[in-house]
Design a protein around this motif. Structure first.
Motif, PDB file in Angstrom:
ATOM      1  N   PHE A  84      34.707  45.241  38.452  1.00  0.00           N
ATOM      2  CA  PHE A  84      34.579  44.475  37.547  1.00  0.00           C
ATOM      3  C   PHE A  84      35.877  45.301  36.461  1.00  0.00           C
ATOM      4  CE2 PHE A  84      32.013  42.434  35.257  1.00  0.00           C
ATOM      5  CZ  PHE A  84      31.848  41.671  35.516  1.00  0.00           C
ATOM      6  N   VAL A  85      35.983  46.586  36.701  1.00  0.00           N
ATOM      7  CA  VAL A  85      36.936  47.602  36.198  1.00  0.00           C
ATOM      8  C   VAL A  85      38.804  47.013  36.662  1.00  0.00           C
ATOM      9  CG1 VAL A  85      38.004  49.794  36.446  1.00  0.00           C
ATOM     10  CG2 VAL A  85      35.715  49.639  35.946  1.00  0.00           C
ATOM     11  N   ASN A  86      38.587  46.743  37.444  1.00  0.00           N
ATOM     12  CA  ASN A  86      40.007  46.440  38.088  1.00  0.00           C
ATOM     13  C   ASN A  86      40.464  45.135  38.541  1.00  0.00           C
ATOM     14  OD1 ASN A  86      41.294  48.486  40.632  1.00  0.00           O
ATOM     15  ND2 ASN A  86      39.060  48.740  40.749  1.00  0.00           N
ATOM     16  N   LEU A  87      39.277  44.175  38.480  1.00  0.00           N
ATOM     17  CA  LEU A  87      40.221  42.562  37.615  1.00  0.00           C
ATOM     18  C   LEU A  87      40.753  42.464  36.692  1.00  0.00           C
ATOM     19  CD1 LEU A  87      37.645  40.654  36.413  1.00  0.00           C
ATOM     20  CD2 LEU A  87      36.978  41.097  38.386  1.00  0.00           C
ATOM     21  N   PHE A  88      39.697  42.784  35.558  1.00  0.00           N
ATOM     22  CA  PHE A  88      39.967  42.841  33.882  1.00  0.00           C
ATOM     23  C   PHE A  88      41.806  43.806  33.935  1.00  0.00           C
ATOM     24  CE2 PHE A  88      35.694  42.780  33.382  1.00  0.00           C
ATOM     25  CZ  PHE A  88      35.797  40.855  33.237  1.00  0.00           C
ATOM     26  N   ASN A  89      41.795  44.318  34.942  1.00  0.00           N
ATOM     27  CA  ASN A  89      43.371  44.856  35.200  1.00  0.00           C
ATOM     28  C   ASN A  89      44.209  43.912  35.094  1.00  0.00           C
ATOM     29  OD1 ASN A  89      45.420  47.350  34.642  1.00  0.00           O
ATOM     30  ND2 ASN A  89      44.989  48.212  36.549  1.00  0.00           N
ATOM     31  N   PHE A  90      43.798  43.701  36.082  1.00  0.00           N
ATOM     32  CA  PHE A  90      44.723  42.465  36.579  1.00  0.00           C
ATOM     33  C   PHE A  90      44.986  41.583  35.715  1.00  0.00           C
ATOM     34  CE2 PHE A  90      43.380  44.349  41.019  1.00  0.00           C
ATOM     35  CZ  PHE A  90      43.982  45.159  41.355  1.00  0.00           C
ATOM     36  N   TYR A  91      43.962  40.700  34.781  1.00  0.00           N
ATOM     37  CA  TYR A  91      44.122  40.255  34.212  1.00  0.00           C
ATOM     38  C   TYR A  91      44.812  40.294  33.112  1.00  0.00           C
ATOM     39  CZ  TYR A  91      41.732  35.461  32.555  1.00  0.00           C
ATOM     40  OH  TYR A  91      41.759  34.324  32.009  1.00  0.00           O
ATOM     41  N   ASP A  92      45.204  41.214  32.900  1.00  0.00           N
ATOM     42  CA  ASP A  92      45.639  42.379  31.638  1.00  0.00           C
ATOM     43  C   ASP A  92      47.441  41.365  31.792  1.00  0.00           C
ATOM     44  OD1 ASP A  92      46.564  42.639  29.011  1.00  0.00           O
ATOM     45  OD2 ASP A  92      46.602  45.004  29.872  1.00  0.00           O
ATOM     46  N   GLY A  93      47.941  40.695  31.620  1.00  0.00           N
ATOM     47  CA  GLY A  93      49.384  39.989  32.240  1.00  0.00           C
ATOM     48  C   GLY A  93      50.493  38.975  31.573  1.00  0.00           C
ATOM     49  N   ILE A  94      49.872  38.255  30.656  1.00  0.00           N
ATOM     50  CA  ILE A  94      50.724  37.621  29.947  1.00  0.00           C
ATOM     51  C   ILE A  94      49.901  38.593  28.280  1.00  0.00           C
ATOM     52  CG2 ILE A  94      51.188  35.674  30.912  1.00  0.00           C
ATOM     53  CD1 ILE A  94      48.923  34.223  29.563  1.00  0.00           C
ATOM     54  N   ASP A  95      51.375  38.202  26.690  1.00  0.00           N
ATOM     55  CA  ASP A  95      50.576  37.944  25.565  1.00  0.00           C
ATOM     56  C   ASP A  95      49.129  37.231  25.200  1.00  0.00           C
ATOM     57  OD1 ASP A  95      52.694  39.360  26.027  1.00  0.00           O
ATOM     58  OD2 ASP A  95      54.012  37.539  24.861  1.00  0.00           O
ATOM     59  N   GLY A  96      48.124  38.760  24.768  1.00  0.00           N
ATOM     60  CA  GLY A  96      46.923  38.279  24.161  1.00  0.00           C
ATOM     61  C   GLY A  96      45.839  37.244  25.052  1.00  0.00           C
ATOM     62  N   ASN A  97      46.015  37.522  26.621  1.00  0.00           N
ATOM     63  CA  ASN A  97      45.208  36.732  27.397  1.00  0.00           C
ATOM     64  C   ASN A  97      43.633  37.587  27.526  1.00  0.00           C
ATOM     65  OD1 ASN A  97      44.440  35.045  29.177  1.00  0.00           O
ATOM     66  ND2 ASN A  97      45.512  36.364  31.256  1.00  0.00           N
ATOM     67  N   LEU A  98      44.277  38.927  28.325  1.00  0.00           N
ATOM     68  CA  LEU A  98      42.806  39.986  27.943  1.00  0.00           C
ATOM     69  C   LEU A  98      42.154  39.811  26.874  1.00  0.00           C
ATOM     70  CD1 LEU A  98      41.229  41.567  29.928  1.00  0.00           C
ATOM     71  CD2 LEU A  98      42.567  43.939  29.553  1.00  0.00           C
ATOM     72  N   GLY A  99      42.873  40.234  25.852  1.00  0.00           N
ATOM     73  CA  GLY A  99      42.057  40.119  24.459  1.00  0.00           C
ATOM     74  C   GLY A  99      41.409  39.317  24.188  1.00  0.00           C
ATOM     75  N   SER A 100      41.435  37.841  24.591  1.00  0.00           N
ATOM     76  CA  SER A 100      41.498  37.197  24.247  1.00  0.00           C
ATOM     77  C   SER A 100      39.868  37.384  24.684  1.00  0.00           C
ATOM     78  CB  SER A 100      42.061  35.728  24.153  1.00  0.00           C
ATOM     79  OG  SER A 100      43.030  35.953  23.410  1.00  0.00           O
ATOM     80  N   GLU A 101      39.845  36.908  26.015  1.00  0.00           N
ATOM     81  CA  GLU A 101      39.216  37.167  26.973  1.00  0.00           C
ATOM     82  C   GLU A 101      37.740  38.043  26.781  1.00  0.00           C
ATOM     83  OE1 GLU A 101      37.202  35.618  30.538  1.00  0.00           O
ATOM     84  OE2 GLU A 101      38.844  34.675  30.107  1.00  0.00           O
ATOM     85  N   ALA A 102      38.371  38.850  26.418  1.00  0.00           N
ATOM     86  CA  ALA A 102      37.431  39.951  26.331  1.00  0.00           C
ATOM     87  C   ALA A 102      36.217  39.984  25.064  1.00  0.00           C
ATOM     88  CB  ALA A 102      37.655  41.417  26.347  1.00  0.00           C
ATOM     89  N   ILE A 103      36.896  38.972  24.431  1.00  0.00           N
ATOM     90  CA  ILE A 103      36.885  38.160  22.877  1.00  0.00           C
ATOM     91  C   ILE A 103      35.191  37.117  23.472  1.00  0.00           C
ATOM     92  CG2 ILE A 103      36.986  37.119  20.911  1.00  0.00           C
ATOM     93  CD1 ILE A 103      39.115  38.948  20.111  1.00  0.00           C
ATOM     94  N   ALA A 104      35.739  36.881  24.006  1.00  0.00           N
ATOM     95  CA  ALA A 104      35.072  35.425  24.841  1.00  0.00           C
ATOM     96  C   ALA A 104      34.026  35.201  25.728  1.00  0.00           C
ATOM     97  CB  ALA A 104      35.682  34.254  25.243  1.00  0.00           C
ATOM     98  N   ILE A 105      34.245  36.559  26.007  1.00  0.00           N
ATOM     99  CA  ILE A 105      32.515  37.152  27.261  1.00  0.00           C
ATOM    100  C   ILE A 105      31.609  37.931  26.026  1.00  0.00           C
ATOM    101  CG2 ILE A 105      32.012  39.012  28.785  1.00  0.00           C
ATOM    102  CD1 ILE A 105      35.105  38.091  29.901  1.00  0.00           C
ATOM    103  N   SER A 106      32.400  38.702  25.280  1.00  0.00           N
ATOM    104  CA  SER A 106      30.947  39.579  23.874  1.00  0.00           C
ATOM    105  C   SER A 106      30.537  38.419  23.059  1.00  0.00           C
ATOM    106  CB  SER A 106      32.172  40.414  23.227  1.00  0.00           C
ATOM    107  OG  SER A 106      32.831  41.309  24.043  1.00  0.00           O
ATOM    108  N   LEU A 107      31.424  37.283  22.735  1.00  0.00           N
ATOM    109  CA  LEU A 107      30.164  36.714  21.843  1.00  0.00           C
ATOM    110  C   LEU A 107      29.529  35.830  22.223  1.00  0.00           C
ATOM    111  CD1 LEU A 107      33.994  34.911  19.757  1.00  0.00           C
ATOM    112  CD2 LEU A 107      31.972  36.698  19.539  1.00  0.00           C
ATOM    113  N   MET A 108      29.786  35.405  24.338  1.00  0.00           N
ATOM    114  CA  MET A 108      29.467  34.426  24.901  1.00  0.00           C
ATOM    115  C   MET A 108      27.377  35.552  25.335  1.00  0.00           C
ATOM    116  SD  MET A 108      30.817  32.198  28.217  1.00  0.00           S
ATOM    117  CE  MET A 108      32.492  32.795  27.798  1.00  0.00           C
TER     118      MET A 108
END
Length: 360
Positions: A164-188
């Motif tokens: 988990f620690v590493n996959l979210f690091n790898f997912y941070d590759g384009i503008d706004g991607n990981l931040g948006s994903e983190a918000i979506a996961i939190s809201l779910m």
């Protein structure tokens, strides 16, 4: 005593609502402000990400914006532990603290690149401490049956949290991607957990995301990306063993996998493919599904919207499974099949490019 307003048969706790709005706004503003100053500091100290052949951006951009997420989140955590302990119990509070070590190493890596093995050791220690504080996991609920084998389960959960620690690091590759994903996961998660502390995590990430949206004025860096994966991992384990009291129910780990499946599938699918092709998985690349969407002609913003469109579908599945746990495995497998179709679509648009093969 809290004052309440009765309207249409519902009682709205005015004090709680006002406190929530103030807390959310302050968390957002603190994150936004810290990001502003971190950006100025990063530029002054030349802590910059320079584009190369593996980058998805074309201009030099400051690093370290994830520090704002870490600082604002821990301020929220401390205040919740003091003033609202029902939202931040002692055990959850303690389990989140090892993330500080992870964040510090991430900051150090953003300033000057560290050995991957050093970072891995710190990840193992941080995850191990948190899992110990949480008391581990005794069983995993698959909906129609429960797996009870604590030794094997805890080993697998430990490895899952490190991933988990590493996959979210790898997912941070384009503008706004990981931040948006983190918000979506939190809201779910908020859909399932009454008074979830992760609603304030939305504000902490949101303040940074304003600066990270296309075209990004600052990048998150390892300090934020690894930390986000750690936070979600801790919450997944904690709420797996959440005691049922009629007002809420435990959240099975498998359901947390479903909540995070957009990021999990993209990163895991890409990693497995690189392993099959005997690539050096420690080397940077541009073969994540979201990166290939950008290479195929999508803008960063359009690609993020594609990811979040899939999250809307996932949210519906999460809600259904939470109330119909006997369908947990079929739904999860159905989503895996859905994302395999998505991967095929991306492959047709921009094929996987083999690179960084390990020398034999």
């Amino acid at each position: 005593m809290c004052r309440c307003l009765k309207r249409n048969g519902f009682y709205v706790d005015i004090v709680f609502l006002v406190n929530f709005i103030i807390s959310f706004t302050l968390a957002f503003l603190i994150s936004w402000t810290v990001t502003f100053y971190i950006r100025k500091w990063a530029i002054a100290k030349r802590m910059l990400d320079k584009p190369n052949e593996r980058s998805s951006h074309k201009r030099i951009t400051p690093l370290g914006g994830g520090v704002a997420i870490v600082v604002s989140w821990y301020l929220c955590v401390v205040l919740l532990a003091i003033f609202c302990p029902e939202m931040m119990p002692v055990r959850l509070f303690a389990a989140l603290l090892p993330g500080i070590l992870l964040a510090l190493v991430g900051i150090r890596d953003d300033v000057k690149q560290m050995s991957p093995w050093t970072r891995l050791i710190v990840q193992l220690v941080s995850v191990g401490l948190s899992l110990f504080i949480l008391g581990g996991v005794n069983e995993i609920d698959f909906g129609t049956f429960t797996w009870n084998c604590p030794v094997v389960i805890n080993l697998l959960v430990f490895l899952l949290l490190v991933w988990f620690v590493n996959l979210f690091n790898f997912y941070d590759g384009i503008d706004g991607n990981l931040g948006s994903e983190a918000i979506a996961i939190s809201l779910m998660s908020v859909m399932l957990i009454p008074n979830s502390p992760l609603i304030l995590f939305v504000a902490c990430v949101g303040g940074f995301l304003v600066w990270n949206w296309q075209k990004a004025k600052i990048f998150m860096g390892d300090a934020g990306s690894t930390f986000i994966g750690f936070v979600f991992g801790v919450f997944a384990v904690y709420f797996q063993d959440w005691p049922s009291d009629g007002s809420h129910m435990p959240i099975p780990l498998i359901l947390w996998v479903l909540i995070c499946i957009v990021a999990i599938f993209d990163t895991t699918f890409t990693l497995l493919r690189r392993i099959v092709y005997k690539e050096n998985v420690l080397k940077p690349h541009k073969n994540q599904l979201f990166q290939r969407l950008v290479l195929s002609g999508f803008s960063h913003q359009q690609t993020v919207f594609v990811q979040q469109g899939m999250n809307l579908i996932v949210a519906a599945g999460v809600w259904f499974v939470f109330h119909n746990k006997e369908y947990m495995l079929p739904v999860v497998l159905g989503f895996v099949a859905f994302f395999c179709v998505y991967a095929y679509w991306v492959e047709r648009r921009y094929p996987f490019v083999r690179q960084n093969k390990v020398e034999e």
